[in-house]
Scaffold this motif. Structure first.
Motif, short mmCIF file in Angstrom:
data_model
loop_
_atom_site.label_atom_id
_atom_site.label_comp_id
_atom_site.label_asym_id
_atom_site.label_seq_id
_atom_site.Cartn_x
_atom_site.Cartn_y
_atom_site.Cartn_z
N GLN A 126 1.38 -0.68 -0.12
CA GLN A 126 0.42 0.10 -0.08
C GLN A 126 0.79 1.16 0.18
N GLY A 127 2.14 1.12 0.53
CA GLY A 127 2.92 2.49 0.77
C GLY A 127 3.52 2.95 -0.61
N THR A 128 3.63 1.01 -1.47
CA THR A 128 3.82 1.96 -3.31
C THR A 128 3.11 2.86 -3.60
N VAL A 129 1.86 1.75 -3.28
CA VAL A 129 0.92 2.58 -4.37
C VAL A 129 0.66 4.04 -3.60
N ASP A 130 0.42 3.94 -2.87
CA ASP A 130 0.36 5.76 -2.55
C ASP A 130 2.01 6.36 -3.18
N LEU A 131 2.80 6.14 -2.87
CA LEU A 131 3.86 7.00 -3.41
C LEU A 131 3.64 7.29 -5.10
N LEU A 132 3.43 6.73 -6.04
CA LEU A 132 3.07 6.24 -7.03
C LEU A 132 1.83 7.20 -7.66
N ALA A 133 0.50 7.28 -6.71
CA ALA A 133 -0.37 8.05 -6.71
C ALA A 133 0.45 9.24 -7.25
N PHE A 134 1.34 9.90 -5.99
CA PHE A 134 1.40 11.43 -6.18
C PHE A 134 1.79 11.51 -7.95
N ILE A 135 2.43 10.75 -8.24
CA ILE A 135 2.90 10.68 -9.69
C ILE A 135 1.81 10.50 -10.69
N ALA A 136 0.47 10.14 -10.40
CA ALA A 136 -0.19 9.94 -11.49
C ALA A 136 -1.16 10.93 -11.59
N GLY A 137 -1.50 11.42 -10.90
CA GLY A 137 -2.54 12.97 -10.40
C GLY A 137 -1.89 14.05 -11.32
#
Length: 201
Positions: A126-137
């Motif tokens: 989940q931590g990895t997913v959260d980090l990538l979400a910063f870029i995806a947005g």
């Protein structure tokens, strides 16, 4: 387990984890040895094993903490920034700063591997997913036409490119860049990855 016992167990787990974090910060992943961590935390070896299956499980727990710290830093970095490219630039600078300031934690996050057949903790995933979400947005803002599959690929591509540049810089090899040039080239990379036409193809 009574409330008091639970609180004592959680305190033991917290202190052991803090000892492991400190060990990695000061000596790298190789410094995580159960017997030494137990002594530093003030507990028996058996107490450590009650909470962490083995050395790999303890390091994985540290990695989850590291992911959380990066997430907090990134969240603070983009707070109040509306422009998506400026968001990506702020994230890139923050990622580099974290890697430089917490080199051993950052390095361990990307070099430690669990034994074959063992899955990463859900908190780590989940931590990895959260980090990538910063870029995806921001990428989605720049190219609303990207579907979920293409956005996922583009996000991972952008992160891989930035991570590679940061990793090379920290290794201080002949292809590394001085600080001022590193920042300029990192911004160049962000603009090219997320600039006009990035979503085509």
């Amino acid at each position: 387990m009574t409330g008091r016992q639970k609180a004592k167990s959680e305190e033991t787990q917290r202190r052991v984890l803090e000892a492991a974090i400190s060990a990695i910060e000061n000596g790298g992943m190789e410094a995580v040895q159960i017997r030494k961590i137990a002594a530093q935390a003030g507990y028996s070896v058996g107490s450590v094993y009650k909470h962490y299956e083995d050395q790999d499980a303890l390091i994985a727990a540290v990695d989850t903490v590291t992911l959380g710290r990066i997430k907090t830093s990134m969240s603070e970095a983009v707070d109040g920034i509306e422009d998506p490219i400026e968001q990506l630039k702020a994230l890139a600078r923050t990622y580099l700063a974290f890697a430089r300031n917490h080199r051993n934690l950052w390095k361990t996050l990307f070099t430690h591997q669990l034994p074959e057949g063992r899955e990463a903790p859900e908190s780590h995933i989940q931590g990895t997913v959260d980090l990538l979400a910063f870029i995806a947005g921001p990428l989605k803002q720049l190219d609303p036409g990207l579907d979920d599959a293409k956005l996922s690929v583009r996000t991972r591509t952008c992160f891989a490119a930035l991570h590679g540049l940061v990793a090379i810089s920290l290794e201080e090899r002949f292809v590394g860049l001085p600080d001022d040039e590193m920042d300029r080239e990192m911004m160049f990379l962000v603009e090219r990855l997320a600039g006009k036409g990035a979503g085509q193809g």
